[in-house]
Design a protein around this motif. Structure first.
Motif, short mmCIF file in Angstrom:
data_model
loop_
_atom_site.label_atom_id
_atom_site.label_comp_id
_atom_site.label_asym_id
_atom_site.label_seq_id
_atom_site.Cartn_x
_atom_site.Cartn_y
_atom_site.Cartn_z
N ARG A 940 0.83 -1.21 0.00
CA ARG A 940 0.00 0.00 0.00
C ARG A 940 0.87 1.26 0.00
O ARG A 940 0.46 2.30 -0.52
CB ARG A 940 -0.93 0.01 1.21
N ASN A 943 1.47 1.88 -3.60
CA ASN A 943 0.30 2.22 -4.40
C ASN A 943 -0.82 2.67 -3.47
O ASN A 943 -1.49 1.86 -2.86
CB ASN A 943 -0.14 1.01 -5.22
N LYS A 944 -0.98 3.98 -3.33
CA LYS A 944 -1.97 4.52 -2.39
C LYS A 944 -3.40 4.21 -2.79
O LYS A 944 -4.34 4.42 -2.01
CB LYS A 944 -1.80 6.05 -2.28
N GLN A 945 -3.60 3.72 -4.03
CA GLN A 945 -4.95 3.37 -4.47
C GLN A 945 -5.41 2.04 -3.89
O GLN A 945 -6.61 1.72 -3.92
CB GLN A 945 -4.99 3.29 -6.01
#
Length: 959
Positions: A940, A943-945
């Motif tokens: 995470r 990739n903050k999405q």
């Protein structure tokens, strides 16, 4: 005196059990006043008896020897009590022996025209051994002066108060003389005399070494007394000198003290490095270590107040305690052979075993009564309840936050304040907070009379009210055949109904080749509680509910092969449930699944059949798709369950958690207990324990000041002394341990949890460094460092953590808030509050800055380095770590809340995932010498999405 054969014959008892008093082997120094006191007592015309009271080693025997040397009018003998006692057939014979001894002593005085003085050391043994002997003594002592014999008894203060003092008539016949340990000057003279006597006086230029021996033995050997402890140390030094030729200097003294007292006096505190040493171990707490180092500089320079403990500190920081459950709460426990599977929380004892969150047994280290507290009932989304106090802690995940971000630690009251009100209703989607689901409880394998699968299948399809043959109804011949094999049937066949089956024994019956059927009462003789119950009355036998994991899963398969079902509602959902007409059985099945780490809910269906309403209880299982095959062995159901293996459900991670549905204040109070377990997470399956990280600085203090954090760190968990009546126990334990190891760091952990009466005992300790023990003896704390920890003011630290964290702990924000912190501590409410005068006696308040993300990374990185070194040392295996491992532990998985114990969550995760993965790989591949720990999957933090990370730790060989 009794060497003459005629004297032996004239006084056989006296000559057998006494001997002339030995001549002292050295001059008796500093006892002039006590010698005069004893001589004056012996001149009394009627009651001329003395009892000398002193600790062992003060010199009671030496004093009597000195009296005998200066007294030319009397003869002195020492009575051998051990010899008298060893020859007794029974204690009652002691009275006759005592009478004979004193009769002969009186005869000796009369015939020899000299008074006889009998010295009886360890006098309390006579009182302990025989009440009749005491009664025989009383008339002798009452007229000792008239009869021409005298008695000098000797014992310790403890033994006198315990055994002699209760007998007041005996006490009145003895003149009490207290012997105090000699002062420093007298002890130095004694040591100088010894040095001259042993021919080593030329080793010493002056008396400074003797003064040092006195000073160091006073500091490091508090449980012994002068002059004995100084004499023993000098005696040992002489022995080393004679054998090795070593000079009798400070180096030899240091070695002798390490050998005899276990202390390293050669260990010196480097005043210039105090701050650096603390910072090297306690990361990102610059302000806290600066406060401590500033105070220690004063102590190392020997400029502290000599009338108080060397230093006292109050360590404050983020909260992480509070864990009261009701004494009646049922706790699953592990025992040998499964003999005990449940205990009430109030019945738990240190040494019992509860279960960790992962189901493994863990030792109970302490059970601390908390008194009566208001009861709050916490109800979970699956219907489970737990009655706790308002300060019981929960490791929760808010519904709107990713599970991989870790737990937040909230108390029951905090959850209520955040909107989880007692009247909160709703399904799982409405729940705001979730707690982790437990894993399977690892009870030991049981000796069960009937196979668990058979029990499950018969509860589903067996006829339990039959008076004859064991009958099972089923359309699935596979299940019938499996039951037949497990009960040892020779075969099975259809009964009168095409739907029912009976089982054959193999024993011929009749003339048509038939075989006898297995009878119900024979097959279930050892589980007779199952027999004669209608469908709505069936229950699982208790022993089967607490069998091993494998046995319980076999029971589950028997239940679900018969009355369980699995259906594919859509492309992803494979719903598993169990149906029964017995409410009790449905609840048993749910409890069984909980013990295996599987959540479920029970719902009721009502169906009208003619004039009757049939009630069906359905247990709906909440399990991941890859775990549904465990419920079945029946091929037609197993085939559907196995189809689920390849289908990922979007929200399957929710099965690792269970929501908190409601918290209700019950309006009553109950006895509560706090349980402390041997586990890094401090969790057990009926509640949670999270220990504050403040003790880390205390360990470093002990290492810095004494070179170790084991013997010289004395710790008390103050929650153990939460009741006012525990004050005497606290005083007794404290004085006893400090008497034995006074030069130490004394830690009072979570001081606000102690009763106010207990807290006030510390006022005297902090004020003048002394406390009386059970016998009125003064125990010194003057050589101690006192450390108190508290979680008061945690709300201020939470604010700092949210708005002003830093990476060095410089404490700029805390400098501004110190007045706030002190005021918050002083305002701690309830019986266990801080008395204002206690804070006034503390030398320094030491605040701990909440840790930033970068600091947690540094701490975890140090732990990874330690793990690498340990693996190389123990297994000769080189370990490399991918850089993403640190991101995985600190950012993706660990708990970042200030109340969660700082870096503790990341370190616990390291042990649970990284260390265990390395261990498993080494055990499976002992030939590998280079391995690498890496992360598989996207994080995470990369990739903050991503709402949820599927990443995991993997160990591979390096080629």
């Amino acid at each position: 005196m009794f060497a003459d054969h005629g004297l032996n014959q004239a006084y056989p008892t006296l000559s057998s059990f006494s001997a002339p008093l030995a001549v002292p082997d050295r001059p008796i120094i500093g006892r002039e006043r006590e010698i005069i006191q004893v001589m004056a007592a012996l001149e009394r015309p009627v009651l001329s008896n003395v009892v000398l009271l002193a600790e062992a080693g003060v010199g009671k025997s030496a004093l009597v020897q000195a009296v005998a040397l200066s007294d030319e009018q009397r003869d002195y003998v020492e009575v051998d009590l051990a010899k008298m006692i060893s020859g007794l057939a029974s204690p009652d014979e002691m009275a006759a022996l005592i009478k004979a001894l004193f009769d002969e002593a009186e005869l000796y005085s009369s015939q020899q025209k000299r008074e006889l003085v009998l010295f009886i050391d360890e006098f309390h043994q006579v009182v302990q051994l025989s009440a009749a002997a005491v009664e025989a003594l009383k008339p002798v002592l009452a007229a000792s002066g008239v009869r021409g014999l005298k008695v000098i008894a000797a014992t310790t203060f403890d033994e006198f108060h315990q055994h002699i003092r209760p007998n007041q008539p005996l006490v009145e016949r003895l003149q009490r003389i207290n012997l105090t340990p000699p002062d420093k000057a007298t002890t130095v003279k004694i040591l100088a005399g010894m040095a001259k006597q042993y021919g080593v006086d030329k080793q010493f230029f002056d008396e400074s070494m003797f003064e040092t021996i006195h000073e160091l033995t006073e500091r490091y050997m508090p449980a012994s007394v002068q002059p004995r402890k100084s004499i023993l140390v000098l005696d040992s030094m002489v022995g080393w000198h004679r054998h090795t030729g070593r000079p009798m200097d400070m180096h030899l003294l240091a070695d002798v003290l390490e050998e005899s007292a276990g202390v390293n006096v050669a260990f010196n505190v480097d005043a210039q490095r105090i701050k650096d040493d603390l910072d090297s171990k306690v990361l990102a707490q610059d302000f806290a270590t600066r406060v401590v180092a500033k105070r220690l500089q004063l102590c190392v320079a020997d400029l502290h107040d000599k009338g108080r403990p060397i230093s006292s500190f109050l360590l404050t920081g983020s909260s992480g305690v509070g864990k009261s459950t009701t004494s009646n709460a049922e706790i699953p426990v592990w025992s040998e052979g499964g003999s005990v599977a449940w205990k009430k929380a109030g019945d738990l004892l240190p040494g019992d075993y509860t279960f960790r969150r992962d189901g493994a047994p863990q030792k109970v280290l302490g059970v601390f009564p908390q008194g009566e507290r208001e009861v709050y009932r916490v109800t979970l989304g699956d219907g489970r309840t737990l009655d706790v106090s308002d300060n019981h802690l929960w490791a929760v995940v808010p519904a709107k936050r990713s599970r991989d971000e870790g737990y937040t630690i909230y108390s029951t009251q905090t959850l209520i304040n955040k909107g989880l009100a007692s009247n909160h209703k709703g399904d799982c989607t409405a729940m705001k907070y979730f707690i982790p689901m437990n894993e399977a409880v690892q009870w030991p394998e049981r000796e069960l009379p009937v196979h668990p699968y058979v029990i499950g299948a018969l509860l589903g399809n067996g006829h339990m009210t039959s008076a004859n043959a064991l009958v099972m109804s089923s359309d699935d011949e596979f299940t019938v055949a499996k039951v037949a094999g497990l009960i040892g049937a020779a075969g099975f066949k259809k009964a009168k109904s095409a739907y029912s089956w009976v089982f054959e024994t193999g024993i011929p019956w009749g003339s048509q080749g038939k075989r006898k059927n297995i009878q119900l009462r024979d097959s279930l003789a050892d589980v007779s509680e199952m027999i004669d119950h209608l469908a709505g009355e069936k229950r699982i036998p208790e022993d089967y509910m607490t069998a091993s994991i494998e046995q319980r899963w076999e029971l589950v398969q028997g239940l679900f092969d018969t009355d369980g079902c699995i259906g594919q509602a859509d492309g992803a959902r494979f719903n598993v449930s169990y149906s029964t007409a017995s409410e009790g059985l449905a609840l048993d099945v749910q409890q069984l699944l909980f013990s295996l780490g599987v959540a479920s809910s029970v719902r009721t269906n009502r169906r009208k059949q003619g004039d009757h309403v049939r009630i069906e209880y359905r247990v709906h299982v909440k399990s991941k798709n890859d775990g549904k095959a465990r419920f079945f062995s029946l091929p037609r159901k197993l085939e559907i369950a196995e189809r689920a293996l390849g289908v990922n459900k979007r929200r399957e991670k929710t099965f690792d958690y269970v929501g908190i549905r409601s918290i209700e204040k019950l309006g009553c109070s109950q006895e509560m207990v706090c349980i402390y377990v041997d586990d890094d997470e401090h969790l057990y399956q009926a509640g949670q324990f999270v220990v504050t990280h403040n003790t880390e600085l205390t360990k470093q203090l002990a290492r810095l000041l004494f070179g170790d954090d084991q013997r010289h760190l004395l710790r008390w968990d103050m929650s153990e002394f939460a009741l006012p009546e525990s004050v005497e126990l606290f005083r007794s334990e404290l004085t006893q341990r400090v008497w034995s190891m006074g030069h130490s760091v004394i830690l009072f952990d979570e001081i606000e949890k102690a009763a106010s009466t207990v807290t006030r005992v510390l006022l005297q300790v902090l004020d003048d460094g002394r406390l009386s023990d059970d016998n009125g003896r003064q125990v010194s704390f003057l050589n101690s460092y006192i450390v108190l920890t508290t979680n008061a003011a945690s709300e201020i630290y939470q604010s700092i953590a949210q708005y002003s964290p830093d990476d060095d702990g410089s404490g700029k924000e805390m400098v501004k808030r110190m007045r706030e912190i002190r005021r918050s501590i002083s305002a701690t409410q309830g019986d266990n509050r801080f008395p204002p005068e206690l804070l006034g006696r503390i030398d320094a308040i030491v605040p701990f800055q909440p840790l930033s993300m970068e600091t947690r990374r540094r701490i975890t990185q140090n732990k990874l380095r330690d793990l690498r070194d340990e693996v190389r040392r123990k297994h000769r295996v080189m370990v490399g770590f991918e850089s993403r491992v640190l991101d995985y532990l600190v950012e993706d998985k660990a708990d970042n809340d200030s109340n969660a114990g700082g870096a503790r969550a990341a370190i616990a995760l390291l042990a649970d995932e990284v260390t265990s993965a390395i261990a498993a790989y080494i055990n499976a591949h002992p030939e590998e010498r280079r391995i690498r720990v890496q992360v598989n999957g996207e994080l995470r933090s990369e990739n903050k999405q991503l709402l949820d990370s599927e990443a995991y730790i993997e160990v591979v060989a390096v080629r």
